[in-house]
Design a protein around this motif. Structure first.
Motif, mmCIF file in Angstrom:
data_model
loop_
_atom_site.group_PDB
_atom_site.id
_atom_site.type_symbol
_atom_site.label_atom_id
_atom_site.label_comp_id
_atom_site.label_asym_id
_atom_site.label_seq_id
_atom_site.Cartn_x
_atom_site.Cartn_y
_atom_site.Cartn_z
ATOM 1 N N LEU A 199 -5.473 106.145 64.555
ATOM 2 C CA LEU A 199 -6.241 107.276 64.049
ATOM 3 C C LEU A 199 -7.037 107.957 65.155
ATOM 4 N N ILE A 200 -7.563 107.166 66.087
ATOM 5 C CA ILE A 200 -8.284 107.755 67.224
ATOM 6 C C ILE A 200 -7.343 108.622 68.047
ATOM 7 N N THR A 240 -6.596 111.768 66.130
ATOM 8 C CA THR A 240 -7.751 112.671 66.103
ATOM 9 C C THR A 240 -7.853 113.476 67.391
ATOM 10 N N LEU A 299 -7.422 117.563 67.793
ATOM 11 C CA LEU A 299 -8.422 118.401 68.458
ATOM 12 C C LEU A 299 -7.807 119.185 69.614
#
Length: 259
Positions: A22-23, A26, A30
């Motif tokens: 998930l990091i 993310t 971005l």
């Protein structure tokens, strides 16, 4: 002395692999939003007359979705294996049962297997478990190579598109010279944008592939520890598994759950 699993980390690691993924997702989201905001993404996708950059982007997102599913499946497998480690290393009874998946199928086969002879190890069961755990992990690596190849193909097509107008030039024809320069700029766009899209997509998929492979290696290593402990002969109980009851209780559903 009470047996302990191999040292891993100092905090609760439930769905740790999924959180790492998930990091990564993310930061990628971005970066894509920033590229879209400044017009870089539109330039790469829409200024490429060959359409190869768009094809690379489509293949990339399909591979990302497949990789996300593989990470989630591996994270659930790691959590199921964590239940076994807790049951074996804990003195208290844990009221948990294993969910359906590779770990449960492996434990069921291991709990029903007779104790192997001296020097024999359940390699076939472990090989089958490793194959099931790593199923689909090679797709990302394959797509990464495909994206690099498509980027290289776009580079070749772009240079060809740049060189063709040069052979059609006639001395003193300014209109033809302007048209040739326009065509050459289009060829340069093909070469650069497809190469950029292929490289970025391949690097991202290789990062995801490394995350999957390292997680699978960790799961297999921990399962080997469980297998070694579970197939160890117990002198007080002859040829029975030392932790057969612990493993069996994890795969037996409670009466309330069955009803």
């Amino acid at each position: 002395m009470q047996a302990r699993p191999p040292a891993r980390d100092r905090f609760d690691d439930e769905h740790l692999l999924w959180l790492k993924s998930l990091i990564l997702l993310t930061f990628t989201a971005l970066a894509l939003l920033a590229a879209w905001h400044y017009g870089l993404l539109q330039q790469v996708l829409f200024d490429d007359p060959s359409g190869l950059a768009s094809a690379i982007a489509l293949i990339f997102f399909i591979a990302v979705l497949q990789g996300v599913f593989a990470v989630w499946r591996l994270s659930r497998t790691s959590n199921a294996l964590r239940l076994i480690e807790q049951r074996i290393t804990s003195d208290s009874e844990l009221p948990a049962t294993l969910p359906e998946g590779p770990v449960r199928r492996y434990v069921e086969a291991l709990a029903r297997r007779r104790t192997p002879a001296a020097g024999e190890a359940p390699d076939m069961l472990m090989d089958a478990f490793a194959t099931e755990v790593t199923a689909g992990h090679g797709f990302g690596w394959f797509v990464a190579d495909v994206l690099l190849s498509l980027g290289l193909l776009g580079t070749v097509i772009g240079f060809i598109a740049m060189l063709v107008p040069i052979g059609q030039l006639e001395s003193g024809d300014q209109a033809a010279l302007k048209a040739a320069l326009t065509a050459m700029s289009g060829g340069m766009a093909i070469a650069l944008y497809t190469t950029l899209a292929g490289l970025i997509g391949a690097v991202w998929l290789k990062i995801q592939g490394f995350l999957l492979d390292s997680g699978a290696d960790d799961v297999i290593r921990r399962m080997k520890w469980v297998t070694e402990l579970s197939t160890r002969r117990d002198p007080s109980r002859g040829a029975m598994f030392a932790h057969r009851s612990a493993l069996s209780s994890l795969i037996e559903q409670p009466e309330t759950a069955r009803g």
